[in-house]
Design a protein around this motif. Structure first.
Motif, short mmCIF file in Angstrom:
data_model
loop_
_atom_site.label_atom_id
_atom_site.label_comp_id
_atom_site.label_asym_id
_atom_site.label_seq_id
_atom_site.Cartn_x
_atom_site.Cartn_y
_atom_site.Cartn_z
N LEU A 85 0.89 -1.06 -0.09
CA LEU A 85 -0.08 -0.06 0.08
C LEU A 85 0.75 1.26 -0.05
O LEU A 85 1.60 1.50 1.08
CB LEU A 85 -0.97 0.00 1.15
N GLY A 86 1.13 1.86 -1.12
CA GLY A 86 1.78 3.02 -1.24
C GLY A 86 2.35 3.34 -2.54
O GLY A 86 3.47 2.23 -2.52
N ASP A 87 2.54 4.26 -3.25
CA ASP A 87 3.39 4.44 -4.50
C ASP A 87 4.28 5.47 -4.25
O ASP A 87 4.57 6.03 -5.51
CB ASP A 87 2.41 4.48 -5.69
N GLY A 88 4.64 5.85 -3.17
CA GLY A 88 5.64 7.00 -3.12
C GLY A 88 6.98 6.52 -3.19
O GLY A 88 7.08 5.00 -3.59
N ALA A 89 8.29 6.80 -3.02
CA ALA A 89 9.54 6.43 -3.24
C ALA A 89 9.96 5.06 -2.42
O ALA A 89 10.33 3.99 -2.97
CB ALA A 89 10.64 7.31 -2.92
N ILE A 90 9.33 5.02 -1.22
CA ILE A 90 9.41 4.02 -0.19
C ILE A 90 8.56 2.85 -0.72
O ILE A 90 9.18 1.72 -1.00
CB ILE A 90 9.04 4.45 1.14
N GLY A 91 7.61 3.06 -1.01
CA GLY A 91 6.66 1.98 -1.90
C GLY A 91 7.37 1.39 -2.83
O GLY A 91 7.21 0.18 -3.00
N LEU A 92 7.68 2.18 -3.80
CA LEU A 92 8.35 1.71 -4.96
C LEU A 92 9.68 0.88 -4.64
O LEU A 92 9.80 -0.12 -5.54
CB LEU A 92 8.43 2.75 -6.22
N MET A 93 10.35 1.66 -3.75
CA MET A 93 11.67 0.74 -3.33
C MET A 93 11.24 -0.74 -2.95
O MET A 93 11.93 -1.69 -3.17
CB MET A 93 12.32 1.38 -2.51
N PHE A 94 10.06 -0.71 -2.33
CA PHE A 94 9.72 -2.16 -1.49
C PHE A 94 9.37 -2.87 -2.60
O PHE A 94 9.73 -4.02 -2.58
CB PHE A 94 8.58 -1.80 -0.64
N VAL A 95 8.71 -2.50 -3.84
CA VAL A 95 8.36 -3.37 -4.82
C VAL A 95 9.75 -3.96 -5.49
O VAL A 95 9.76 -5.24 -5.80
CB VAL A 95 7.49 -2.57 -6.11
N ALA A 96 10.52 -3.23 -5.77
CA ALA A 96 11.89 -3.62 -6.26
C ALA A 96 12.57 -4.80 -5.35
O ALA A 96 13.06 -5.77 -5.96
CB ALA A 96 12.78 -2.41 -6.62
N ALA A 97 12.56 -4.38 -3.96
CA ALA A 97 13.43 -5.13 -3.10
C ALA A 97 12.42 -6.74 -3.04
O ALA A 97 13.08 -7.71 -2.87
CB ALA A 97 13.44 -4.40 -1.89
N LEU A 98 11.10 -6.44 -2.93
CA LEU A 98 10.26 -7.77 -2.92
C LEU A 98 10.41 -8.62 -4.28
O LEU A 98 10.45 -9.82 -4.25
CB LEU A 98 8.88 -7.35 -2.60
N ALA A 99 10.58 -8.00 -5.30
CA ALA A 99 10.68 -8.55 -6.48
C ALA A 99 11.91 -9.43 -6.53
O ALA A 99 12.04 -10.54 -7.04
CB ALA A 99 10.63 -7.81 -7.62
N LYS A 100 13.18 -8.95 -5.97
CA LYS A 100 14.44 -9.42 -5.91
C LYS A 100 14.22 -10.85 -5.10
O LYS A 100 15.08 -11.82 -5.22
CB LYS A 100 15.42 -8.57 -5.04
N GLN A 101 13.17 -10.69 -3.97
CA GLN A 101 12.95 -12.16 -3.14
C GLN A 101 12.02 -13.04 -3.95
O GLN A 101 11.54 -13.87 -3.31
CB GLN A 101 12.39 -11.42 -2.13
N SER A 102 11.78 -12.77 -5.23
CA SER A 102 10.59 -13.65 -5.89
C SER A 102 9.27 -13.49 -5.18
O SER A 102 8.56 -14.77 -5.41
CB SER A 102 11.23 -14.83 -6.10
N ALA A 103 8.79 -12.52 -4.88
CA ALA A 103 7.52 -12.25 -4.50
C ALA A 103 6.68 -12.00 -5.48
O ALA A 103 7.11 -11.24 -6.46
CB ALA A 103 7.61 -11.55 -3.08
#
Length: 341
Positions: A169-187
Motif C-alpha cells: 500500500l503506497g506508491d511513494g518512493a519508499i513503496g516503489l523501492m519495496f516493490v523492487a526489493a520484494l521482486a528480488k525476493q521472488s515475491a
C-alpha cells in the motif's frame, strides 16, 4: 553557506549559516546532491519528527558528495574521497545494540542538514555508516542509499518467502523501492497507489499487478479475489496513514505478517479486531529505520544497476527552489528531486 532550516509546520527557510568545521572524528563533505524524501515531506508538513529532529534545525537527510575536511583522528578517509553518509549510526554499546537490534538503539545519532553546500558528519556515522561511492555512480543515485536501506530492513523483517503474495500500500518512493526489493525476493507484489505514472514505475520495478486505489471500491475483497479467497501472505503499509494500517490488516490471510512501515502522525491510533488477530494468528510489526548491514546492502544494490532506481528522481533543482520542490511533492507532481547546492 546557504542552508535550509526547518522552523515548524511548512516553515522552511533558506539562511546563511557558518560553514561547518569538523571536530575530532568528524568529516565535512561538500554536497554533490541531496535527494528529497517522503519523510522530509512528512516532517515539513507536520513540523517535526519524533526521533530525527526538533525545530529549528538544519534540514534534509539524504546526500552524497566529496570530503573537503577531516577532523583529528579520522582514519581511512582522505580529502577528495566521494562518499555517501547515512543519516544515523547506532552507539554499538546500549542494551539493544548488544543484541544487534541497531534500529532500536537508545543513543541513535541522527544527522540532518543535507540541503546545504556542506554537511558535517558526526564521528559515530563516520565510524559505522560512511561509505565510498563506487566509480560511475552519480551523487544523486548514491544519495538514495538511506531510504533503500530502510526498505531492505523492512523486507528482512517481513518474513518474505519466494512465491509469497504481497500487498503493498503506497506508491511513494519508499513503496516503489519495496516493490523492487520484494521482486528480488521472488515475491508476487500487488501494488496499490493513487498515481498512474507511479504505478507504471512499479511495473518496471517488478510489480505483478498494480491498482489505482481510487478505482477500487473494496480493496480487501479485491485482494481475496487475487489470492484464491484467502488474502495476502504479507501486507506492507508505506503511506503513514492510520486508516491504511487498518486496510493492510484487513487484506491478509490467517497466519500472515503485516508490516506497518509508514510512520503515522504522533498520538494517532488504529482499531484492531481482537478475534481476527488472535484466531488468525496474525503477526503485526512496526518496522523503523535501518542498520549498518542494510546501508551497505542498499548502496551495493543501487550500484549494481539491476533496478532502474533513476526513475525515482523526477527532477534536479538548485537549493534556492527547495520550497517550490516541497510544494510539488505535496501535490504529488514529483517523486524524488535531487537538490544541487
Amino acid at each position: 553557506m546557504l542552508a535550509a532550516l526547518l522552523y515548524g509546520q511548512e516553515d522552511l527557510r533558506l539562511e546563511t549559516v557558518p560553514d561547518p568545521t569538523p571536530a575530532d572524528g568528524e568529516v565535512v563533505i561538500e554536497v554533490g546532491a541531496a535527494t528529497t524524501c517522503g519523510t522530509d515531506l512528512k516532517v515539513w508538513r507536520r513540523g517535526g519528527h519524533a526521533k530525527m529532529l526538533k525545530p529549528p534545525t538544519l534540514f534534509g537527510h539524504e546526500a552524497a558528495g566529496q570530503i573537503v575536511a577531516l577532523g583529528a583522528g579520522v582514519i581511512g578517509w582522505n580529502v577528495g574521497d566521494r562518499v555517501v553518509a547515512n543519516n544515523s549510526a547506532p552507539c554499538m554499546t546500549c542494551f539493544f545494540c548488544q543484541r544487534q537490534e541497531f534500529s532500536l538503539c537508545t543513543n541513535l545519532t541522527f544527522n540532518n542538514g543535507t540541503f546545504a553546500k556542506y554537511l558535517k558528519v558526526p564521528a559515530l556515522i563516520v565510524q559505522h555508516n560512511l561509505l565510498s561511492v563506487p566509480a560511475g555512480l552519480s551523487d544523486a543515485m548514491a544519495a538514495m542509499t538511506e531510504p533503500l536501506a530502510c526498505v531492505l530492513h523492512g523486507v528482512a523483517r517481513s518474513n518474505v518467502k519466494p512465491g509469497d503474495r504481497v500487498v503493498l500500500l503506497g506508491d511513494g518512493a519508499i513503496g516503489l523501492m519495496f516493490v523492487a526489493a520484494l521482486a528480488k525476493q521472488s515475491a508476487e507484489v500487488f501494488l496499490f497507489g493513487g498515481s498512474d505514472s507511479r504505478l507504471d514505475i512499479g511495473k518496471k520495478f517488478g510489480a505483478a499487478k498494480t491498482f489505482n486505489y481510487r478505482q477500487v471500491p473494496d480493496l480487501p475483497n479485491l485482494v481475496r479475489d487475487l489470492t484464491d479467497g484467502w488474502g495476502a501472505d504479507i501486507a506492507i503499509e508505506a503511506t503513514g496513514v492510520p486508516s491504511a494500517w487498518e486496510t493492510a490488516i484487513a487484506c491478509v490471510r490467517p497466519g500472515a505478517t503485516v508490516n506497518l512501515f509508514g510512520g503515522c502522525p504522533r498520538d494517532t491510533t488504529i482499531t484492531v479486531n481482537t478475534e481476527q488477530l488472535h484466531y488468525n494468528e496474525l503477526t503485526l510489526k512496526g518496522v523503523f529505520h535501518n542498520t549498518p548491514e542494510f546501508v551497505r546492502a542498499a548502496l551495493a544494490l543501487i550500484a549494481s544497476h539491476t533496478v532502474p532506481f533513476e526513475l525515482l528522481i523526477s527532477d534536479h533543482q538548485p537549493l534556492k527552489n527547495l520550497e517550490q520542490v516541497f510544494q510539488d511533492m505535496k501535490q504529488r507532481k514529483v517523486v524524488k528531486v535531487a537538490i544541487v547546492p
